[in-house]
Design a protein around this motif. Structure first.
Motif, short mmCIF file in Angstrom:
data_model
loop_
_atom_site.label_atom_id
_atom_site.label_comp_id
_atom_site.label_asym_id
_atom_site.label_seq_id
_atom_site.Cartn_x
_atom_site.Cartn_y
_atom_site.Cartn_z
N PHE A 93 0.86 -1.31 -0.05
CA PHE A 93 0.12 -0.11 0.05
C PHE A 93 1.01 1.07 0.10
CE2 PHE A 93 -3.14 -3.06 2.02
CZ PHE A 93 -3.86 -3.20 0.92
N ALA A 94 1.85 1.20 0.58
CA ALA A 94 2.89 2.36 0.57
C ALA A 94 3.49 2.54 -0.87
CB ALA A 94 4.18 2.30 1.34
N THR A 95 3.66 1.52 -1.57
CA THR A 95 4.26 1.58 -3.19
C THR A 95 2.96 2.28 -3.85
OG1 THR A 95 5.49 -0.09 -2.75
CG2 THR A 95 5.33 0.45 -4.96
N MET A 96 1.56 1.58 -3.76
CA MET A 96 0.66 1.99 -4.43
C MET A 96 0.34 3.23 -4.19
SD MET A 96 -1.61 0.78 -6.63
CE MET A 96 -3.08 1.33 -7.29
N GLU A 97 0.69 3.80 -3.08
CA GLU A 97 0.40 5.37 -2.66
C GLU A 97 1.30 6.37 -3.74
OE1 GLU A 97 -1.28 8.49 0.49
OE2 GLU A 97 -1.36 6.34 0.59
N ILE A 98 2.52 5.82 -3.68
CA ILE A 98 3.33 6.54 -4.52
C ILE A 98 3.08 6.50 -6.12
CG2 ILE A 98 5.79 6.49 -5.45
CD1 ILE A 98 6.66 5.40 -3.07
N PHE A 99 2.46 5.45 -6.40
CA PHE A 99 2.27 5.29 -7.88
C PHE A 99 0.82 6.16 -8.22
CE2 PHE A 99 4.62 1.24 -8.31
CZ PHE A 99 5.37 1.51 -9.33
N LEU A 100 -0.13 6.14 -7.20
CA LEU A 100 -1.15 6.88 -7.41
C LEU A 100 -0.72 8.28 -7.40
CD1 LEU A 100 -3.94 4.93 -5.27
CD2 LEU A 100 -4.00 5.43 -7.68
N LEU A 101 -0.17 8.79 -6.45
CA LEU A 101 0.27 10.46 -6.53
C LEU A 101 0.88 10.63 -7.96
CD1 LEU A 101 1.45 10.77 -2.87
CD2 LEU A 101 -0.71 11.45 -3.61
N THR A 102 1.71 9.95 -8.36
CA THR A 102 2.43 10.17 -9.67
C THR A 102 1.34 10.21 -10.83
OG1 THR A 102 4.40 8.95 -8.96
CG2 THR A 102 3.91 9.21 -11.25
N VAL A 103 0.25 9.24 -10.88
CA VAL A 103 -0.55 8.95 -11.76
C VAL A 103 -1.63 10.38 -11.83
CG1 VAL A 103 -2.60 7.72 -12.65
CG2 VAL A 103 -0.52 6.71 -11.98
N MET A 104 -1.88 10.71 -10.40
CA MET A 104 -2.67 11.88 -10.60
C MET A 104 -2.06 13.00 -11.01
SD MET A 104 -4.53 10.71 -6.62
CE MET A 104 -5.56 12.05 -6.56
N ALA A 105 -0.57 13.23 -10.74
CA ALA A 105 -0.10 14.39 -11.16
C ALA A 105 -0.03 14.46 -12.86
CB ALA A 105 1.36 14.16 -10.74
N TYR A 106 0.02 13.19 -13.36
CA TYR A 106 -0.17 13.09 -14.84
C TYR A 106 -1.30 13.19 -15.30
CZ TYR A 106 -0.25 10.72 -19.57
OH TYR A 106 -0.54 10.49 -20.88
N ASP A 107 -2.58 13.05 -14.62
CA ASP A 107 -4.16 13.49 -14.92
C ASP A 107 -4.00 14.89 -14.77
OD1 ASP A 107 -7.02 13.02 -15.08
OD2 ASP A 107 -6.58 13.88 -13.19
#
Length: 317
Positions: A107-121
């Motif tokens: 879940f820590a890694t998933m948090e990092i990926f989601l924050l990155t994807v949301m920045a791309y969005d």
């Protein structure tokens, strides 16, 4: 000591945040309150997004995923900590510790990926508004979420399986409130060089790639906002990504603070206390940051709370 598998252990001891007995009731109440706020707040975000058709957009799709991850993130560590305080028992089983390591990393890694994807969005929405619906179509959003989950699972599975290969000595005290992977690896009798290398490489790779992607996205966003002629247009563009920028800043600043504090104080207890910031405080504050800065989300939340209060009044009558 010779490395090997001769030492069969069944449990570890989680020392928690403080050894002072008189502080345990205060810590219990404080963490129980923060956990309930985190779960309740993030559940409200998920309900608001799922129940309001106006929020069925890529930004809110990723936000609801982030809220789900935040609930799971805190649920991996806090309930066990609360149980240990209540029962005055610091024991966690060997299997429970490995499981906790796996899901915490997931879940820590998933948090990092989601924050990155949301920045791309946000980058696509502001820099390429005319092509936004084409680029961020439902299939693309689903693939981005699926890839994030797959990469997170692979990372956490690799790390936890490598911990399983270690042998442990008689010193099984973990100076933390959960099975933090670096603390567990330090207790091993066998050679941990490979574990340290993989953990360091994964941390640097995930952190640098994520932060580079976020910084690049926001550099382009700032450049696009500056080209907008009207002040109202600039404000509207900035406000659409202000919440995400606040969450990113909070997450990375607290995580960096933990890293720096552990490196300067050389105290495991200080590191455990500092890690509360990104493991508990950040997931708790995320719903407030998004709801306070987003009028569409506030409207959906008010509707849900209003319906709940109305239903409660009817049941009383």
């Amino acid at each position: 000591m010779e490395p090997g598998n001769e030492t069969q252990i069944s449990e570890f001891l989680l020392l928690g945040l403080s050894k002072k007995i008189e502080l345990q009731p205060l810590i219990f109440v404080l963490f129980l309150s923060m956990y309930l706020i985190t779960v309740f707040g993030n559940l409200l975000i998920i309900l608001a997004v799922s129940s309001d058709p106006r929020l069925h957009t890529p930004m809110y799709f990723f936000l609801s995923n982030l809220s789900f991850v935040d609930i799971c993130f805190t649920s991996t560590t806090i309930p066990k900590m609360l149980k240990n305080i209540q029962t005055e028992n610091k024991v966690i089983t060997y299997g429970g510790c490995i499981t906790q390591i796996h899901f915490f990393l997931l879940f820590a890694t998933m948090e990092i990926f989601l924050l990155t994807v949301m920045a791309y969005d946000r980058f696509v929405a502001i820099c390429h508004p005319l092509h936004y619906t084409i680029i961020m179509n439902p299939r693309a959003c689903g693939l981005l979420a699926l890839m994030s989950w797959m990469m997170s699972v692979l990372n956490s599975l690799l790390q936890s399986l490598m911990v399983l290969c270690l042998s442990f000595c008689t010193d099984l005290e973990i100076p933390h409130f959960f099975c933090e992977i670096t603390q567990v690896v330090q207790l091993a009798c066998s050679d941990t060089l490979l574990n340290d290398m993989v953990l360091y490489f994964a941390s640097v790779l995930l952190g640098s790639v994520s932060l580079t992607g976020i910084l690049y996205s926001y550099s382009r966003i700032v450049s696009s906002i500056q080209r907008i002629s009207s002040a109202q247009g600039k404000y509207k563009a900035f406000s659409s990504c202000a919440s995400h920028l606040s969450v990113v800043s909070l997450f990375y600043c607290t995580a960096l603070g933990v890293y720096l504090s552990s490196g300067t104080t050389h105290s495991s207890q200080s590191s455990a206390t500092a890690s509360v910031m990104y493991t508990v405080i950040t997931p708790m504050l995320n719903p407030f940051i998004y709801s306070l800065r987003n009028k569409d989300l506030r409207r959906a939340l008010r509707r849900i709370i209003g319906m709940a209060l109305y239903t409660g009044q009817l049941s009383l009558h």
